[in-house]
Enzyme design. Structure first.
Site, PDB file in Angstrom:
ATOM      1  N   ALA A  29      32.385  43.597  28.741  1.00 18.99           N
ATOM      2  CA  ALA A  29      33.706  42.535  28.414  1.00 18.99           C
ATOM      3  C   ALA A  29      33.126  41.005  28.331  1.00 18.99           C
ATOM      4  O   ALA A  29      33.707  40.371  27.451  1.00 18.99           O
ATOM      5  CB  ALA A  29      34.645  42.728  29.644  1.00 18.99           C
ATOM      6  N   PRO A  74      31.284  37.655  27.050  1.00 20.11           N
ATOM      7  CA  PRO A  74      32.149  36.547  27.818  1.00 20.11           C
ATOM      8  C   PRO A  74      33.670  36.655  27.690  1.00 20.11           C
ATOM      9  O   PRO A  74      34.112  35.512  28.541  1.00 20.11           O
ATOM     10  CB  PRO A  74      31.446  35.435  26.963  1.00 20.11           C
ATOM     11  CG  PRO A  74      31.435  35.954  25.641  1.00 20.11           C
ATOM     12  CD  PRO A  74      31.019  37.389  25.700  1.00 20.11           C
ATOM     13  N   GLY A  75      34.165  37.516  27.316  1.00 18.97           N
ATOM     14  CA  GLY A  75      35.635  37.601  27.470  1.00 18.97           C
ATOM     15  C   GLY A  75      36.597  37.304  26.636  1.00 18.97           C
ATOM     16  O   GLY A  75      37.844  36.948  26.616  1.00 18.97           O
ATOM     17  N   GLY A  76      36.031  37.178  25.355  1.00 18.51           N
ATOM     18  CA  GLY A  76      36.850  36.815  24.059  1.00 18.51           C
ATOM     19  C   GLY A  76      37.989  37.912  23.929  1.00 18.51           C
ATOM     20  O   GLY A  76      39.178  37.485  23.774  1.00 18.51           O
ATOM     21  N   LYS A  77      37.530  39.065  23.850  1.00 22.15           N
ATOM     22  CA  LYS A  77      38.427  40.325  23.328  1.00 22.15           C
ATOM     23  C   LYS A  77      39.218  40.594  24.728  1.00 22.15           C
ATOM     24  O   LYS A  77      40.438  40.766  24.450  1.00 22.15           O
ATOM     25  CB  LYS A  77      37.599  41.430  23.026  1.00 22.15           C
ATOM     26  CG  LYS A  77      36.801  41.170  21.745  1.00 22.15           C
ATOM     27  CD  LYS A  77      36.175  42.358  21.266  1.00 22.15           C
ATOM     28  CE  LYS A  77      35.244  42.183  20.030  1.00 22.15           C
ATOM     29  NZ  LYS A  77      33.823  41.328  20.365  1.00 22.15           N
ATOM     30  N   ASP A 120      31.633  44.581  33.292  1.00 24.14           N
ATOM     31  CA  ASP A 120      30.191  44.007  32.748  1.00 24.14           C
ATOM     32  C   ASP A 120      29.239  44.097  33.783  1.00 24.14           C
ATOM     33  O   ASP A 120      29.313  44.118  34.795  1.00 24.14           O
ATOM     34  CB  ASP A 120      30.248  42.664  32.371  1.00 24.14           C
ATOM     35  CG  ASP A 120      29.169  41.980  31.353  1.00 24.14           C
ATOM     36  OD1 ASP A 120      29.484  42.369  30.031  1.00 24.14           O
ATOM     37  OD2 ASP A 120      27.986  42.117  31.595  1.00 24.14           O
ATOM     38  N   ASP A 139      32.892  47.696  23.534  1.00 28.76           N
ATOM     39  CA  ASP A 139      32.066  46.797  22.540  1.00 28.76           C
ATOM     40  C   ASP A 139      30.558  46.901  22.942  1.00 28.76           C
ATOM     41  O   ASP A 139      30.364  46.114  23.942  1.00 28.76           O
ATOM     42  CB  ASP A 139      32.472  45.396  23.036  1.00 28.76           C
ATOM     43  CG  ASP A 139      31.864  44.246  21.750  1.00 28.76           C
ATOM     44  OD1 ASP A 139      30.991  44.637  21.143  1.00 28.76           O
ATOM     45  OD2 ASP A 139      32.449  43.140  21.747  1.00 28.76           O
ATOM     46  N   CYS A 173      28.508  44.526  16.801  1.00 29.27           N
ATOM     47  CA  CYS A 173      28.173  43.328  15.867  1.00 29.27           C
ATOM     48  C   CYS A 173      26.820  43.554  15.095  1.00 29.27           C
ATOM     49  O   CYS A 173      26.271  42.590  14.914  1.00 29.27           O
ATOM     50  CB  CYS A 173      28.161  42.098  16.859  1.00 29.27           C
ATOM     51  SG  CYS A 173      27.211  41.919  18.028  1.00 29.27           S
TER      52      CYS A 173
END
Length: 436
Positions: A266, A268-271, A287, A331, A384
Site C-alpha cells: 500500500a 505510500p498510500g495514494g491509492k 506493507d 499494486d 507501473c
C-alpha cells in the site's frame, strides 16, 4: 590546497551537493535517498536543497549524453567518481542540446564548477581539468555533437539495453516512449470528493492564481508545479498529489460501502486514500516496510480517513486473519519503468534481468493474494512498468493458472505528456473469482 567551502547560496555549493548525490547513484543508491544523505551531511537550507535536487535530477536525465561528451573530451575516465559526477552536473546545465534551459549563464556554470572542485579535497587536483573540459565543450559543442551522432545512449539518455527493450516491446512507439520518459513530470492532484468537488476546487485554485486543467473525474494538473505546502487546501485534505493514471485504480476496483478491502503493497498510500474517498470501507493497508507504512498513516491522518494498517509480506499469509476480502488491490513490485520521468535514476539503477526477477516475485504475490479473495470478489493487478513480462505477460499467465475471469480494464498505458492528456506508464488488469 583546497579553496574555502562555497557559500550555501552559491551555485558551486549546489553543484557539489548534486555531484555527491549523483555519485551515490553510481553505487546503487536511489536518488531520493542519495539526496537525503547529502542534505543531512551538509545541513543544507531549504533553498539549497531545492537547487541541489534540481541539478541532480537534470544530471540523471542527461547522463547518457554527458558521459559520452566526457569520454570524447578526456583521454581516460575521470577519477575519483565524484569528479565525473561533477562534470555530469555541469554539462546538464550547459548542454542545451540535451534539454538544458539555460538556467544559468555559461560562464557562471564554468566558474562555479571550478570553484566547487577547488573546495573539495578529492577534487582540488582537478580544477584545471574541469575548467579545460567545460571550456572545450563550449568552444566545440557543434563538433562534439556531430561526433556523438549514432550514439544511441547519448541521443536518448538511457542504457543501451533499455533502448533495445523499448524497441522490441513497442516497435511503433519506442521513440515516443523514451521521449516521454525524458519529459518533466506534471504536478497532478486528486480532488477529495469527500471534502469538496471539482468545480469548487478549480475555483479555489483560480483564487490562488494557479492555472489548472481537469484531466479526469478527480484529476487536476497544475500548469506550474509548486511545493506541496503551497497547494491550496493540501493540509486540510482537500487534495492529494497523485498521477492521473494512478487515479484509475480506485474506480476500476469498484469497492462499495461496507466491503472488506485489501490494499496490498500500500505505501505510500495514494491509492489507499483514494479508495476511502470513494466509499466507506473496512480496509486493510498492507506493507512489508514499517517506515513506508508510516507514510500511509500520515496520509490518512491528513485526509481524516481510517484504515487498519498491517505490516506484512504480501507473498505470505502469516499476517492474515483468514477472513476473505471482497476486493484486493495488488499494486505489485516492479522495475518502475513507467515512471522514469519522475525518477530518472531508475534507468541507471535497473539491470537487464530485473524485470524477469521482479515478475517472478510478483507472480508469487498474485497467487497468494488470490487465495484471500472471496468467491465473486475482484482483484485489480497494477504495475507501473512498461515491460510486457511484468504487465500483459504476467496478467495472461495469471489468468491461465487460476482460470480467472478477466474483466474490462485499460491494460498497458504508456506514459503520455501532452496538453489534454498527461500520465505515467501503468498497467491494469482486473480479475473476478468464480463463485457467488
Amino acid at each position: 590546497m583546497t579553496s574555502p567551502y562555497p557559500k550555501h547560496d552559491s551555485l558551486a555549493y549546489s553543484l557539489l551537493g548534486a555531484a555527491r548525490a549523483v555519485a551515490l547513484v553510481r553505487t546503487g543508491t536511489a536518488l531520493p535517498q542519495a539526496l537525503a544523505r547529502v542534505n543531512q551531511t551538509l545541513s543544507a537550507s531549504p533553498q539549497a536543497r531545492g537547487a541541489i535536487q534540481d541539478i541532480a535530477y537534470r544530471a540523471m536525465r542527461a547522463r547518457g549524453r554527458a558521459d559520452a561528451l566526457v569520454q570524447a573530451m578526456t583521454s581516460k575516465p575521470p577519477q575519483p567518481p565524484l569528479l565525473l559526477a561533477l562534470l555530469e552536473c555541469a554539462l546538464a546545465l550547459l548542454d542545451t542540446d540535451a534539454g538544458a534551459d539555460a538556467a544559468y549563464e555559461a560562464y557562471t556554470v564554468v566558474d562555479q564548477t571550478v570553484s566547487a572542485a577547488g573546495a573539495d579535497a578529492e577534487l582540488a587536483h582537478a580544477r584545471g581539468m574541469v575548467n579545460a573540459v567545460l571550456r572545450r565543450f563550449l568552444r566545440e559543442r557543434n563538433a562534439l555533437a556531430a561526433q556523438l551522432a549514432g550514439n544511441r545512449e547519448a541521443q536518448w539518455n538511457y542504457p543501451q539495453w533499455w533502448i533495445d527493450a523499448a524497441r522490441t516491446a513497442y516497435p511503433a512507439a519506442w521513440e515516443q516512449l523514451l521521449a516521454a520518459g525524458n519529459s518533466l513530470p506534471p504536478l497532478t492532484l486528486r480532488v477529495n470528493r469527500r471534502k469538496t468537488d471539482m468545480a469548487a476546487y478549480l475555483a479555489l485554485l483560480e483564487q490562488h492564481g494557479m492555472a489548472a486543467q481537469q484531466l479526469g473525474p478527480d484529476a487536476v494538473r497544475l500548469a506550474q508545479p509548486v511545493p506541496v505546502q503551497r497547494i491550496p487546501g493540501f493540509g486540510q485534505g482537500l487534495a492529494s498529489v497523485q498521477d492521473a493514471a494512478a487515479q484509475l485504480a480506485a474506480p476500476l476496483l469498484d469497492a462499495q460501502d461496507g466491503m472488506r478491502v485489501l490494499d496490498a503493497c500500500a505505501a505510500p498510500g495514494g491509492k489507499t486514500g483514494h479508495l476511502l474517498e470513494c466509499a466507506a470501507l473496512d480496509l486493510v493497508a498492507l506493507d512489508q516496510d514499517g517506515q513506508r507504512l508510516q507514510r500511509v498513516a500520515d496520509n490518512l491522518q491528513r485526509l481524516q480517513l481510517q484504515a487498519s494498517l498491517q505490516q506484512g509480506d504480501a507473498a505470505r499469509q502469516d499476517w492474515w486473519d483468514g477472513k476473505p476480502f471482497d476486493r484486493i488491490l495488488a499494486d505489485v513490485p516492479c522495475t518502475a519503468s513507467g515512471i522514469v520521468r519522475r525518477h530518472p535514476d531508475i534507468r541507471w539503477l535497473r539491470r537487464k534481468g530485473d524485470a524477469t526477477q521482479l515478475a517472478t516475485l510478483s507472480a508469487r504475490i498474485l497467487d497468494n493474494l488470490w487465495q484471500m479473495l472471496a468467491p465473486g470478489g475482484k482483484m485489480l493487478f497494477v504495475t507501473c512498468s512498461v515491460w510486457p513480462q511484468e504487465s500483459e505477460g504476467q496478467a495472461a499467465a495469471f489468468a491461465v493458472r487460476h482460470q480467472a475471469l478477466r474483466l474490462p480494464a485499460p491494460g498497458q498505458l504508456l506514459p503520455v505528456s501532452q496538453a489534454g492528456q498527461d500520465h505515467d506508464g501503468l498497467f491494469y488488469a482486473l480479475f473476478q473469482k468464480p463463485g457467488v
